[in-house]
Write a protein that holds these residues in place. Structure first.
Motif, PDB file in Angstrom:
ATOM      1  N   UNK A  92       0.817  -1.035  -0.040  1.00 50.49           N
ATOM      2  CA  UNK A  92      -0.068  -0.064   0.076  1.00 50.49           C
ATOM      3  C   UNK A  92       0.609   1.188   0.013  1.00 50.49           C
ATOM      4  N   UNK A  93       0.226   2.489   0.413  1.00 49.05           N
ATOM      5  CA  UNK A  93       0.933   3.521   0.582  1.00 49.05           C
ATOM      6  C   UNK A  93       2.315   3.282   1.591  1.00 49.05           C
ATOM      7  N   UNK A  94       3.484   3.860   1.077  1.00 49.70           N
ATOM      8  CA  UNK A  94       4.535   3.746   2.033  1.00 49.70           C
ATOM      9  C   UNK A  94       4.470   5.013   2.787  1.00 49.70           C
ATOM     10  N   UNK A  95       4.333   4.788   4.062  1.00 45.55           N
ATOM     11  CA  UNK A  95       4.513   6.036   5.179  1.00 45.55           C
ATOM     12  C   UNK A  95       5.430   6.582   5.572  1.00 45.55           C
ATOM     13  N   UNK A  96       6.637   5.600   6.010  1.00 46.59           N
ATOM     14  CA  UNK A  96       8.004   6.058   6.241  1.00 46.59           C
ATOM     15  C   UNK A  96       8.834   4.568   6.338  1.00 46.59           C
ATOM     16  N   UNK A  97      10.166   4.764   6.211  1.00 45.50           N
ATOM     17  CA  UNK A  97      10.975   3.658   6.220  1.00 45.50           C
ATOM     18  C   UNK A  97      12.106   3.930   6.939  1.00 45.50           C
ATOM     19  N   UNK A  98      12.791   3.023   7.509  1.00 45.68           N
ATOM     20  CA  UNK A  98      14.209   2.961   8.079  1.00 45.68           C
ATOM     21  C   UNK A  98      15.271   2.108   7.475  1.00 45.68           C
ATOM     22  N   UNK A  99      16.311   2.814   7.202  1.00 44.44           N
ATOM     23  CA  UNK A  99      17.514   2.064   6.472  1.00 44.44           C
ATOM     24  C   UNK A  99      18.608   2.232   7.331  1.00 44.44           C
ATOM     25  N   UNK A 100      19.311   1.084   7.426  1.00 40.15           N
ATOM     26  CA  UNK A 100      20.659   1.047   8.256  1.00 40.15           C
ATOM     27  C   UNK A 100      21.668   0.186   7.560  1.00 40.15           C
ATOM     28  N   UNK A 101      23.002   0.760   7.810  1.00 41.06           N
ATOM     29  CA  UNK A 101      24.171  -0.043   7.075  1.00 41.06           C
ATOM     30  C   UNK A 101      25.330   0.013   8.272  1.00 41.06           C
ATOM     31  N   UNK A 102      25.514  -1.056   8.794  1.00 39.18           N
ATOM     32  CA  UNK A 102      26.423  -1.086  10.215  1.00 39.18           C
ATOM     33  C   UNK A 102      27.437  -2.004   9.991  1.00 39.18           C
ATOM     34  N   UNK A 103      28.752  -1.629   9.942  1.00 39.54           N
ATOM     35  CA  UNK A 103      30.089  -2.534  10.001  1.00 39.54           C
ATOM     36  C   UNK A 103      30.714  -2.023  11.328  1.00 39.54           C
ATOM     37  N   UNK A 104      31.690  -3.041  11.657  1.00 38.78           N
ATOM     38  CA  UNK A 104      32.493  -2.783  12.778  1.00 38.78           C
ATOM     39  C   UNK A 104      34.081  -2.623  12.846  1.00 38.78           C
ATOM     40  N   UNK A 105      34.544  -2.710  11.420  1.00 41.73           N
ATOM     41  CA  UNK A 105      35.947  -2.699  11.370  1.00 41.73           C
ATOM     42  C   UNK A 105      36.452  -1.833  11.554  1.00 41.73           C
ATOM     43  N   UNK A 106      35.885  -0.525  11.593  1.00 43.17           N
ATOM     44  CA  UNK A 106      36.493   0.690  12.060  1.00 43.17           C
ATOM     45  C   UNK A 106      36.512   1.123  13.640  1.00 43.17           C
ATOM     46  N   UNK A 107      36.025   0.014  14.417  1.00 41.94           N
ATOM     47  CA  UNK A 107      35.676   0.489  15.667  1.00 41.94           C
ATOM     48  C   UNK A 107      37.052   0.710  16.498  1.00 41.94           C
ATOM     49  N   UNK A 108      37.042   1.555  17.229  1.00 38.94           N
ATOM     50  CA  UNK A 108      38.250   1.733  18.224  1.00 38.94           C
ATOM     51  C   UNK A 108      39.029   0.472  18.625  1.00 38.94           C
ATOM     52  N   UNK A 109      38.202  -0.444  19.234  1.00 39.62           N
ATOM     53  CA  UNK A 109      39.029  -1.764  19.962  1.00 39.62           C
ATOM     54  C   UNK A 109      39.494  -2.585  18.493  1.00 39.62           C
ATOM     55  N   UNK A 110      39.082  -2.310  17.391  1.00 42.73           N
ATOM     56  CA  UNK A 110      39.895  -2.987  16.202  1.00 42.73           C
ATOM     57  C   UNK A 110      41.315  -2.588  15.798  1.00 42.73           C
ATOM     58  N   UNK A 111      41.600  -1.348  16.282  1.00 40.60           N
ATOM     59  CA  UNK A 111      42.835  -0.673  15.962  1.00 40.60           C
ATOM     60  C   UNK A 111      43.169  -0.662  14.446  1.00 40.60           C
ATOM     61  N   UNK A 112      42.104  -0.316  13.517  1.00 38.81           N
ATOM     62  CA  UNK A 112      42.461  -0.365  12.309  1.00 38.81           C
ATOM     63  C   UNK A 112      43.187   0.679  11.817  1.00 38.81           C
ATOM     64  N   UNK A 113      44.230   0.505  11.046  1.00 37.48           N
ATOM     65  CA  UNK A 113      45.151   1.612  10.383  1.00 37.48           C
ATOM     66  C   UNK A 113      44.338   2.465   9.563  1.00 37.48           C
ATOM     67  N   UNK A 114      45.038   3.600   9.197  1.00 35.53           N
ATOM     68  CA  UNK A 114      44.793   4.567   8.302  1.00 35.53           C
ATOM     69  C   UNK A 114      44.812   3.894   6.877  1.00 35.53           C
ATOM     70  N   UNK A 115      43.599   3.481   6.218  1.00 37.22           N
ATOM     71  CA  UNK A 115      43.497   2.901   4.962  1.00 37.22           C
ATOM     72  C   UNK A 115      42.919   3.887   3.934  1.00 37.22           C
ATOM     73  N   UNK A 116      42.866   3.474   2.708  1.00 36.08           N
ATOM     74  CA  UNK A 116      42.549   4.285   1.772  1.00 36.08           C
ATOM     75  C   UNK A 116      41.171   5.072   2.010  1.00 36.08           C
TER      76      UNK A 116
END
Length: 353
Positions: free
Chosen positions: A147-171
Motif C-alpha cells: 500500500x502507501x509507504x508512510x515511512x522507512x528506516x534504512x541502516x548499514x552497519x559495520x564494525x571494522x573501524x571501531x576503536x577496539x579493532x585498531x584499524x590503521x589509516x587505509x585508503x
C-alpha cells in the motif's frame, strides 16, 4: 551461450577476487587480462588464472587499449573511477564498475557529459539490488501489497573501524582518495536501495556526519594521521511519494559485520529485508481482531540479479538490457544525493535535492 566475451579486470584486491570468482561461473565469459599497480598482485592472480605475462598490465590505458579485451570490470579505489570511466568511453569499451560513481558531484557531471556523446554498455554495481530477498521485496512493493509507504528506516552497519579493532589509516579514511567516508561507501548503498525499492526519489535531506575515530596510525610511517572523513552518518529524507525515511550508517557498530537492512512501513503492513539473511523477508500485517501477525517468507524461487551474466550479455548485444541494473545515470543520481547530504550537514538545515 553466444560468442565468448573476453574480460579485463582492473584492480586485484579482495573485492576483485569475488568478481573474478563470479565471472568464472558465467558461460562464455573468460578473463584474459589483468591490471594492478602491484607487481605482486599481478603475478599472484596471473599465475592462478593462467594469464600470460604480456597480458598483465601496470596501467589502465594499456589494458583498456588491448584489442583482445571485449569489456572491463573495474574494482579500484574511488580516486581512479573517473579516469577509468573516461578511458573506457573514449575507447568504446564496455564497463562494469563499482560504486560510488566518482568522488564528487563535479566529477560525476564531467563523466555524464562525456557519456552523452560516447555511450557504452555500462553497469554500476549497486550490489544489494542483486540479492534474492531484495528482489522479492521489489516485486512485493511493485504489486501494491504494501500500500502507501508512510515511512522507512534504512541502516548499514559495520564494525571494522571501531576503536577496539585498531584499524590503521587505509585508503577508505583518506579524503583525497575516497571523497567521503562511510557516507560514500555504505550510505550510497542505502540511498540506492531506498529509491530502488520504493520507486520514489528523495526531494529533501537533513543530515549529521561524525568522525568518531579522529586519528589512525599510518601503517607505513607508523605516525598518527588525522582522519578527515566521516565514519558515522545519519540523515532524514522526504520522498516524492510523501513518505519520509530515516538512515544511519557506521563503521563503529561493534558486533555488526555487514548489516544492511531496510524496513518499510506501509498502510497495509511492514516489510523488512536484511543482508543478515538475504533469502528471508519479514512481513507484518493486521489481523481481523485488531492485532498483528508476522510471517517470515523463505525466498527460494527467486534467484536475484546476476550482473556478471548481464554484463556478458550486454557486450554481446544479444538481448535488450535489463533496466533493473544501475545505470550511469543512477550512479550520477546517487552522487547528487551524497553531495546533498554533505551540504545539509554543513548547512545544519533541510536542503532540497
Amino acid at each position: 551461450m553466444g560468442r565468448e566475451v573476453r574480460i579485463g579486470v582492473i584492480g586485484l584486491g579482495g573485492m576483485a577476487r569475488f568478481h573474478m570468482e563470479q565471472l568464472g561461473k558465467v558461460d562464455g565469459a573468460r578473463i584474459v587480462a589483468l591490471c594492478d599497480v602491484s607487481d605482486r598482485a599481478l603475478e599472484e592472480v596471473g599465475e592462478k588464472l593462467g594469464i600470460a605475462g604480456d597480458k598483465r598490465y601496470p596501467t589502465i590505458d594499456e589494458l583498456i587499449g588491448d584489442a583482445d579485451v571485449d569489456g572491463i570490470v573495474s574494482v579500484t579505489p574511488n580516486d581512479s573511477h573517473v579516469a577509468i570511466l573516461k578511458a573506457c568511453m573514449l575507447a568504446g569499451k564496455p564497463l562494469f564498475a563499482e560504486k560510488p560513481l566518482t568522488r564528487t558531484l563535479a566529477e560525476a557531471e564531467e563523466v555524464l557529459e562525456l557519456y552523452k556523446s560516447n555511450p557504452i554498455p555500462l553497469l554500476i554495481n549497486f550490489s544489494y539490488r542483486n540479492g534474492p530477498a531484495f528482489q522479492y521485496a521489489k516485486d512485493f512493493i511493485g504489486q501494491g501489497k504494501l500500500g502507501r509507504i508512510n515511512h522507512l528506516f534504512v541502516q548499514y552497519l559495520q564494525d571494522w573501524g571501531s576503536t577496539v579493532k585498531n584499524t590503521p589509516f587505509l585508503w577508505r579514511f583518506d579524503e583525497a582518495v575516497t571523497g567521503t567516508g562511510t557516507l560514500g561507501d555504505l550510505g550510497s548503498h542505502m540511498m540506492d536501495i531506498a529509491e530502488y525499492l520504493t520507486g520514489s526519489r528523495m526531494t529533501e535531506l537533513q543530515a549529521m556526519l561524525q568522525t568518531i575515530v579522529p586519528e589512525r596510525i599510518d601503517p607505513v610511517t607508523l605516525q598518527s594521521v588525522s582522519v578527515r572523513v566521516d565514519d558515522f552518518a545519519c540523515f532524514n529524507a522526504r520522498f516524492e511519494n510523501g513518505s519520509v525515511g530515516v538512515f544511519q550508517t557506521s563503521r563503529n557498530a561493534l558486533g555488526s559485520g555487514n548489516q544492511h537492512e531496510i524496513t518499510l512501513y506501509g498502510e497495509s503492513g511492514t516489510l523488512h529485508v536484511s543482508t543478515l539473511n538475504d533469502r528471508q523477508v519479514s512481513w507484518t500485517y493486521p489481523k481481523e481482531d485488531g492485532g498483528t501477525v508476522t510471517e517470515t517468507f523463505e525466498v527460494t524461487g527467486v534467484e536475484g540479479l546476476n550482473p556478471w551474466k548481464e554484463f556478458a550479455s550486454r557486450i554481446r548485444g544479444d538481448r535488450s538490457p535489463n533496466p533493473e541494473y544501475a545505470s550511469l545515470e543512477d550512479g550520477y543520481r546517487n552522487q547528487l544525493l551524497l553531495e546533498t547530504v554533505v551540504r545539509a550537514h554543513l548547512a545544519r538545515s533541510v536542503v532540497t535535492v
